[in-house]
Write an enzyme that holds these catalytic residues in place. Structure first.
Site, PDB file in Angstrom:
ATOM      1  N   ASP A   3       2.606 -11.473 -21.263  1.00 29.80           N
ATOM      2  CA  ASP A   3       3.531 -11.976 -20.247  1.00 29.80           C
ATOM      3  C   ASP A   3       3.283 -13.457 -19.998  1.00 29.80           C
ATOM      4  OD1 ASP A   3       5.674 -11.732 -18.582  1.00 29.80           O
ATOM      5  OD2 ASP A   3       4.553 -10.906 -16.898  1.00 29.80           O
TER       6      ASP A   3
ATOM      7  N   GLY B 104       1.482 -15.881  -3.342  1.00 35.35           N
ATOM      8  CA  GLY B 104       2.284 -15.502  -4.498  1.00 35.35           C
ATOM      9  C   GLY B 104       2.552 -14.007  -4.497  1.00 35.35           C
TER      10      GLY B 104
ATOM     11  N   LYS C 181      -5.958 -11.038  -5.172  1.00 38.36           N
ATOM     12  CA  LYS C 181      -4.750 -10.390  -5.691  1.00 38.36           C
ATOM     13  C   LYS C 181      -4.801  -8.900  -5.409  1.00 38.36           C
ATOM     14  CE  LYS C 181      -2.175  -9.932  -9.914  1.00 38.36           C
ATOM     15  NZ  LYS C 181      -1.806 -10.699 -11.077  1.00 38.36           N
TER      16      LYS C 181
END
Ligand SMILES: *[C@@H]1O[C@H](CO)[C@@H](O)[C@H](O)[C@H]1NC(C)=O
Ligand SMILES: *[C@@H]1O[C@H](CO)[C@@H](O)[C@H](O)[C@H]1NC(C)=O
Ligand SMILES: *[C@@H]1O[C@H](CO)[C@@H](O)[C@H](O)[C@H]1NC(C)=O
Ligand SMILES: *[C@@H]1O[C@H](CO)[C@@H](O)[C@H](O)[C@H]1NC(C)=O
Ligand SMILES: *[C@@H]1O[C@H](CO)[C@@H](O)[C@H](O)[C@H]1NC(C)=O
Length: 836
Positions: free
Chosen positions: A648, A527, A548
């Site tokens: 978000d 991603g 990440k």
């Protein structure tokens, strides 16, 4: 169930791996005397691109175009955008004078390449999507579609200018999704000053990426997160100034599109989900709106409280009354006149760090000089108001010179931004103390020579600071968190609220994360976000984790502090509907977060899938569970003693574990929590942002409630709120008409049982309560959870809620309806809801 799902996925992956099936007789070339009718296509040799006739969206008109074979709605070139054919009788022929002609049913020429050559011309659709017309047996190209772009830039195409011929390459938006005729927006490469990609609405600039600095366009440093996919190049030669990109071998398909609303988007094809992922889109936030803060204004996306605009040091609002009413476009005026005449000056420069350089359209550029020379030239020129390095390819060794002589326009803070030296009168400069902390340092000079000396000292100090920083960082991460085996560590219970707790997750070594991700291999990428890339990590014991890697903020001290604060807060969050932070790494400039791995990836790839079987995988029971899960997760964040605002929420941030349980992710990253700090970045995703936040940056828990409402309606309808901006009103309408089942529910999912339908209707109602315009009207997340988990068979509640919703539709004058859930809901307080 598990087995059928597996077979679906297997089938899917088989379809992805198998090459495009070639229909018999499909070719990539037409020669003289041959033609392509409405039902025929040309397919490039490797199958990537198809040329043929199509009707966009709901239109029934026929257009000749080129699209990606894997995704026929991804049209990248249109021949007759402004002259559609009204029937299926169009035909593409190649004339015996070397022109490619599009004829309508009556034999009229609708479109022509106007090329001329030998009688034996042929047209070929190449593997890169370029349609070329050339003399057969010769390599001379008579015409090519890459020279006549539509709204899409493909690998190998260019934007810019051919200086010899005066030809320009630029993108033109479609008028709408159903109409490819030329729309309101253009995306051009401004070749005056430094090359800069500009979006124009008519002749008015609406967005700039910022000038090219040798590595990226000044305002979009996030491109560094996908430099492994494409190489970007800016060519400046006597013959042409252009920008283009080339896909790296093996990289997924990608395209840059200028949308009908003037948004530039880079989309990358995800073969796993068969969807286009947005890697970049600009403008990103209020500060990207061209000239938002006017001349000599500086936009700060984090300074919502000041309506994002500040005047540069040494400047005041030109019109304080307009400015106080948040109309900042009038810009700022210099407080003290510059002192410069007859070759002498007492002015100096103020260093403004971390910005997207202002518009260079009228600036003077010299690439073959040094920054020191640039300063001297600017100082010697009384009309020069600022200068900057033009090229940062050498890292800290900057070169080249750009000098501004008129207004400084469209200046904003960005991550990894550049340095701008602003000319100010001596009295406006801070006291000349070289030990003063960055980010602003004064450079005062009576003459170029003294300025140069001070500058050298400053550069030296700057280099020393830069070198010191990594050492400090390493020291921190190994001293405050001794354990390095944290990848499997589970955090202890949340202890938020008791002062400032130390991180309860452990740090891991960078070398370990490199090992488990194959050195952050592109093949492990699962991603990407605006400022991060997520890799699959395979632990030695066989388990998987999501790694990440942040690419933002690493360059500044501020960023590092924010990262640690986030690790602290996040490590204290533990809830079954939140993705769990397992460990972190802060070594050198690297900032990495390790999360639990989610096999089923994110919600968006199911609810928005173009493939119906994939949508159907998430049946109504699962969808309802997901909605409740998300609501509980957000309610947990909001219920903590330090309220945490996600900011978000959207389907791509909602992950699904092996059991399809929803886990909210991406909270915290690049966002700060509300405990008195201002927020460094404004997060806005079109479609999910509450109106008061989008317009005024007013951030409260109710912003999350709004986003949750949108997500809920999207889960139920399978439509994106940003693609179909009427989703909310459509949902409202189908609620009013009692036609949820007919008009709103995603038809790809099997029809719900009557009881499930009741729950879905109730969900829609709750969703509508969440997306009300005024934050005060929205329910709290605790109430949402209570309503969702309450037995909804009580028609009394349903009736009173219905009044609330009906009231919204009727836009009746202010009235009050009581949502009395407290009798059924454990713990939830009843609330008065005001409607306007
Ligand atoms: C297209 O080709 C077919 C046969 O290949 C021919 O019958 C037809 O007349 C052609 N149409 C045009 C407009 O040239
Ligand atoms: C071809 O020439 C015609 C007439 O000059 C013009 O209207 C048309 O735009 C040209 N087509 C292209 C593709 O340049
Ligand atoms: C600059 O020179 C001109 C004539 O040479 C003179 O009139 C003017 O006063 C000078 N200005 C300053 C600031 O010294
Ligand atoms: C460049 O200069 C022209 C003429 O003075 C002016 O109209 C225009 O606004 C300037 N452009 C920018 C980007 O500053
Ligand atoms: C650019 O800078 C170099 C080095 O200082 C100088 O020799 C050259 O004349 C400058 N070019 C222009 C166009 O000013």
């Amino acid at each position: 169930m598990g087995a059928t799902m597996c077979s679906h996925l297997l089938l899917l992956s088989f379809m992805l791996l198998s090459p495009i099936a070639f229909a018999a007789g499909v070719a990539d070339t037409i020669g003289t005397g041959r033609n392509i009718t409405d039902s025929e296509t040309l397919v490039s040799a490797d199958g990537t691109f198809t040329l043929g006739f199509f009707s966009p969206g709901v239109s029934t008109k026929r257009y000749l175009g080129i699209w990606f074979s894997v995704s026929d709605d991804a049209v990248c070139w249109v021949a007759n955008g402004d002259r559609p054919i009204n029937s299926n009788s169009g035909v593409l022929v190649i004339s015996n004078t070397g022109s490619l002609l599009l004829l309508d049913g009556g034999g009229q020429i609708v479109w022509s390449t106007n090329s001329s050559g030998a009688s034996s011309a042929e047209a070929q659709l190449l593997d890169n999507g370029n349609l070329v017309v050339r003399d057969r047996g010769s390599s001379t190209i008579l015409w090519q579609s890459f020279d006549h772009p539509s709204n899409t830039l493909l690998s190998g195409m260019k934007l810019g200018k051919n200086i010899w011929t005066g030809a320009e390459w630029y993108l033109t938006s479609w008028r709408s999704g159903d109409d490819p005729s030329p729309g309101a927006y253009h995306r051009v490469l401004d070749t005056s000053g430094l090359p800069d990609l500009i979006v124009l609405q008519g002749h008015v600039r609406t967005y700039r990426t910022g000038p090219w600095n040798g590595r990226w366009f000044s305002g979009v440093p996030e491109v560094t997160t996908y430099m492994d996919l494409v190489t970007r190049q800016v060519t400046t030669s006597p013959g042409e100034i252009s920008y283009g990109y080339t896909a790296k071998p093996g990289a997924p398909l990608s395209r840059v599109v200028l949308t009908e609303t003037g948004m530039a988007k880079r989309l990358v094809w995800d073969a796993g989900t068969r969807m286009w992922q947005t890697f970049f889109q600009g403008p990103r936030d209020v500060c990207d709106a061209y000239g938002k803060c006017g001349a000599f204004g500086l936009c700060d996306a984090g300074a919502a409280a000041k309506s994002f605009c500040n005047c540069l040091t040494g400047f005041n609002p030109a019109s304080p009354s307009a400015w106080s009413l948040r109309d900042t476009s009038g810009g700022c005026r210099r407080k003290v006149k510059l002192d410069c005449a007859n070759g002498t000056t007492t002015d100096g420069f103020l260093l403004v760090r971390g910005v997207k350089l202002p518009d260079t359209h009228n600036a003077t550029v010299n690439m073959s000089t040094t920054v020191e020379d640039c300063m001297a030239r600017c100082l010697a020129d009384c009309s020069c108001v600022a200068y900057a390095a033009a090229d940062i390819q050498g890292g800290d060794v900057r070169s080249g010179c750009v000098m501004w002589r008129d207004d400084i326009i469209d200046l904003r803070y960005v991550d990894k931004g550049q340095d701008l030296y602003l000319r100010l009168a001596k009295s406006e400069l801070p006291a000349p103390s070289p030990r003063r902390p960055f980010p602003t340092a004064p450079v005062v000079g009576a003459s170029a020579a003294t300025v140069a000396v001070v500058l050298i000292i400053l550069v030296a100090l700057f280099v020393i600071r830069r070198r010191r920083k990594p050492i400090i960082s390493v020291f921190h991460s190994s001293s405050t968190v001794p354990s390095t085996e944290g990848h499997s560590a589970a955090p202890s219970q949340p202890s938020i609220g008791q002062g400032s707790p130390a991180p309860t997750v452990h740090s891991v070594e960078l070398s370990f994360l490199k090992k488990v991700t194959n050195d952050f291999s592109i093949h492990n990428t699962i991603g990407r976000g605006g400022f991060s890339v997520v890799f699959e990590g395979n632990l030695p014991d066989g388990r998987k984790v999501a790694v990440k890697k942040l690419t933002q903020s690493s360059a500044t001290d501020d960023g590092s502090e924010i990262f640690m604060r986030e690790v602290k807060v996040m490590s204290n969050l533990k809830h079954e509907n939140l993705a769990q932070l397992l460990a972190y790494c802060k070594e050198g400039n690297e900032r990495i977060l390790v999360y639990e791995y989610m096999k089923n990836r994110s919600l968006n790839i199911y609810i928005f899938a173009s493939d119906r079987t994939r949508r159907a995988l998430l049946n109504w029971e699962k969808r309802l569970e997901i909605i409740v899960g998300v609501a509980k997760g957000v309610a947990y964040l909001h219920g903590l003693s330090k309220e945490v605002i996600h900011r978000d929420l959207k389907p791509s941030n909602i992950l699904l574990d092996d059991n399809w349980r929803a886990k909210i992710a991406d909270f915290g990253t690049a966002k700060v929590f509300v405990d008195g700090q201002t927020n460094p970045t404004q997060v806005q995703t079109a479609g999910y942002t509450a109106p008061e936040y989008a317009a005024h940056g007013r951030l409260t828990l109710k912003c999350d409630v709004y986003s949750f409402g949108v997500v809920l309606l999207e889960i139920i309808s399978g439509q994106r709120n940003n693609a179909s901006p009427t989703l909310i009103s459509d949902a409202q309408e189908s609620w009013n008409q009692h036609k949820i089942k007919e008009d709103l529910l995603d038809a790809a999912v099997a029809q719900p049982e009557p009881e499930t339908l009741l729950e879905l209707e109730r969900c829609v109602q709750i969703g509508l309560l969440c997306v009300q315009q005024s934050p005060a009207d929205r329910t709290s997340m605790a109430e949402v959870v209570a309503m969702l988990t309450t037995n909804s068979s009580s028609s009394r509640i349903r009736q009173s809620d219905r009044q609330v919703i009906d009231g919204m539709a009727a836009s009746s004058p202010l009235r009050e309806a009581n949502l009395s859930t407290q009798e059924d809901a454990s713990g939830a307080q009843g609330d008065s809801i005001y409607l306007t």
